[in-house]
Design a protein around this motif. Structure first.
Motif, short mmCIF file in Angstrom:
data_model
loop_
_atom_site.label_atom_id
_atom_site.label_comp_id
_atom_site.label_asym_id
_atom_site.label_seq_id
_atom_site.Cartn_x
_atom_site.Cartn_y
_atom_site.Cartn_z
N TRP A 244 1.00 -1.13 -0.24
CA TRP A 244 0.07 0.19 0.23
C TRP A 244 0.68 1.47 -0.04
N ARG A 245 2.01 0.90 0.69
CA ARG A 245 2.54 1.95 0.40
C ARG A 245 2.72 3.44 0.53
N ILE A 246 2.39 3.34 2.34
CA ILE A 246 1.95 4.16 3.76
C ILE A 246 2.98 4.02 4.51
N GLY A 247 4.20 5.07 4.50
CA GLY A 247 4.98 5.35 5.39
C GLY A 247 4.93 6.74 6.10
N TRP A 248 5.20 7.28 7.07
CA TRP A 248 5.16 8.37 7.54
C TRP A 248 6.58 8.61 8.39
N ALA A 249 6.71 10.20 8.51
CA ALA A 249 7.55 11.12 9.85
C ALA A 249 6.66 11.57 10.20
N LEU A 250 7.65 11.27 11.83
CA LEU A 250 7.16 12.63 12.58
C LEU A 250 8.44 13.51 12.96
N ALA A 251 8.29 15.44 12.50
CA ALA A 251 9.10 16.09 12.86
C ALA A 251 9.07 17.67 12.63
N ALA A 252 9.89 18.27 12.83
CA ALA A 252 9.58 19.39 13.37
C ALA A 252 9.06 20.23 11.99
N ASP A 253 8.06 21.09 12.25
CA ASP A 253 7.70 22.01 11.47
C ASP A 253 8.84 21.87 9.98
N ASP A 254 9.93 22.67 10.06
CA ASP A 254 10.11 23.20 8.76
C ASP A 254 11.28 21.68 8.61
N LEU A 255 10.86 20.91 8.84
CA LEU A 255 11.70 19.87 8.62
C LEU A 255 10.34 18.29 7.47
N VAL A 256 8.97 19.01 8.19
CA VAL A 256 8.26 18.32 7.64
C VAL A 256 7.89 19.31 6.54
#
Ligand SMILES: Cc1ncc(COP(=O)(O)O)c(C=O)c1O
Length: 389
Positions: A244-256
């Motif tokens: 399904w290709r679902i991954g995510w990052a949790l990161a600071a606003d700037d990095l997102v």
């Protein structure tokens, strides 16, 4: 054809090489069992597939915002509250094509040419290649089986230089299955903070940890130090959703935002209906994972018992679905390293495995136990016969 220098330096994926050889043998009529698989042998839960179907029926088939639909980004942020008691906002989540694209985007966003990235070895196959594509320098930090392949602060400090910018941690680990305790992870985080080393914490197997061990995460550390680390998560392994290709990052606003820029110029959004399904997966019941864990735990014990009966050193890991025994004492003149030994095992036992050299440790071979119990037992017995011949 003139291919760029960047690509000619890049090594092809060793896991793909094993699969190609196995396919060749299958085409010749040989029965091949694969213990090389990197995905659960369970299906995607029905309620998740149903959500994708409903999205298609409703015509949810167009571009979406690059970092993900708002409700999925909300669900990702809520995931860290639900499982780890950490508070995060949807703006801190970006959804990409699997954990793999998340890692690629992170490295492209963080690494300048010549920056050093610390990677404890054995490591997941794609880290060094991605670092190279970002023009960084991959500095591997070897660990050993006697210490469950876990890196210590002392080892990291010995590898640190003025150019060290990033550390990639992976717990539970692919290829070893080994997990850091929360204490160990926190100690490393404090060291990194002190030396301004940014941590990429690859936690894509976080829900596949076997009791009494508990998942360790940098979620709480991220909450207090969002500028110092990013978390990588995915539904691929925990929820049987590799395709399904679902991954995510949790990161600071700037990095997102930076990652969104890369993604916006390369792949744009993840498939729209995959995102709808992922939202349902994240917000719904996770009982399926507990059922899967019962099977994985049983298989881990079966495999560990057989492998250690060969006299091999092999940590008994608390997570993922891999074992990574040290097998170099079985290497022979005609199979002097992990790659040639895997080819010999494939040819003689009909079992596909992944050579440790792909993960930066040629003494070892990776065994996946994402197959049913009987297949696992008979495949391992066949491997044992080749090794002990
Ligand atoms: C440690 C690790 N990180 C990241 C990934 C990438 O996962 P995904 O399939 O979500 O791209 C994998 C997949 O094998 C993995 O083992």
């Amino acid at each position: 054809m003139r291919i760029s220098d960047r690509l000619s330096r890049l090594k092809p994926s060793a896991t793909l090489a094993v699969n190609t050889k196995a396919q060749e043998l299958r085409a010749q009529g040989r029965e091949i069992v694969s213990l090389a698989v990197g995905q659960p042998d369970f299906g995607t839960p029905k309620h998740v597939s149903d959500a994708a179907k409903a999205a298609l029926d409703e015509g949810f088939t167009r571009y979406t915002p690059v970092p993900g639909i708002p409700e999925l980004r909300e669900a990702v942020a809520a995931y860290y509250g639900r499982f780890y008691g950490a508070t995060a906002k949807a703006d801190n989540a970006i959804v990409s094509n699997g954990g793999k694209q998340v890692l690629y985007n992170l490295l492209m966003a963080l690494v300048n040419p010549g920056d050093e990235v610390l990677v404890p070895a054995p490591y997941w196959v794609s880290y060094p290649a991605m670092i190279e594509l970002a023009e960084g320098r991959c500095v591997t930090v070897p660990t050993d089986a006697e210490h469950d392949f876990l890196v210590t602060v002392e080892q990291l400090e010995a590898a640190r230089t003025d150019r060290t910018r990033v550390l990639i941690l992976n717990s539970p680990s692919n290829p070893t299955g080994c997990c850091y305790t929360q204490d160990q992870l926190d100690q490393i985080a404090q060291w990194a903070l002190k030396h301004d080393v940014f941590i990429i914490s690859d936690e894509v197997y976080d829900r596949l940890v076997y009791a009494p061990a508990k998942p360790a995460t940098l979620a709480k550390f991220w909450e207090t130090h969002p500028e110092s680390c990013a978390l990588v998560g995915a539904l691929s392994k925990s929820f049987c959703m590799t395709g399904w290709r679902i991954g995510w990052a949790l990161a600071a606003d700037d990095l997102v935002k930076a990652m969104g820029k890369i993604q916006g110029q390369s792949t744009s959004n993840v498939s729209s209906f995959s995102q709808k399904a992922a939202t349902v997966a994240l917000n719904g019941s996770w009982d399926i994972v507990d059922e899967m864990k019962v099977a994985f735990l049983r298989r881990r014990d079966i495999a560990h018992e057989i492998i250690t009966s060969w006299g091999a050193v092999c940590p008994k890991p608390d997570g993922a679905f891999y074992l990574f025994p040290v097998l170099d004492r079985f290497y022979t003149d005609d199979a002097p390293d992990s790659a040639t030994m895997c080819t010999k095992i494939l040819e003689q036992a009909g079992v596909a495995l992944v050579p440790g050299s792909a993960f930066g440790d040629d003494r070892c071979i990776r065994f996946s136990y994402a197959v049913d119990d009987d297949t696992l037992r008979s495949a391992l017995e066949a491997v044992g016969n080749v090794l002990m011949k």
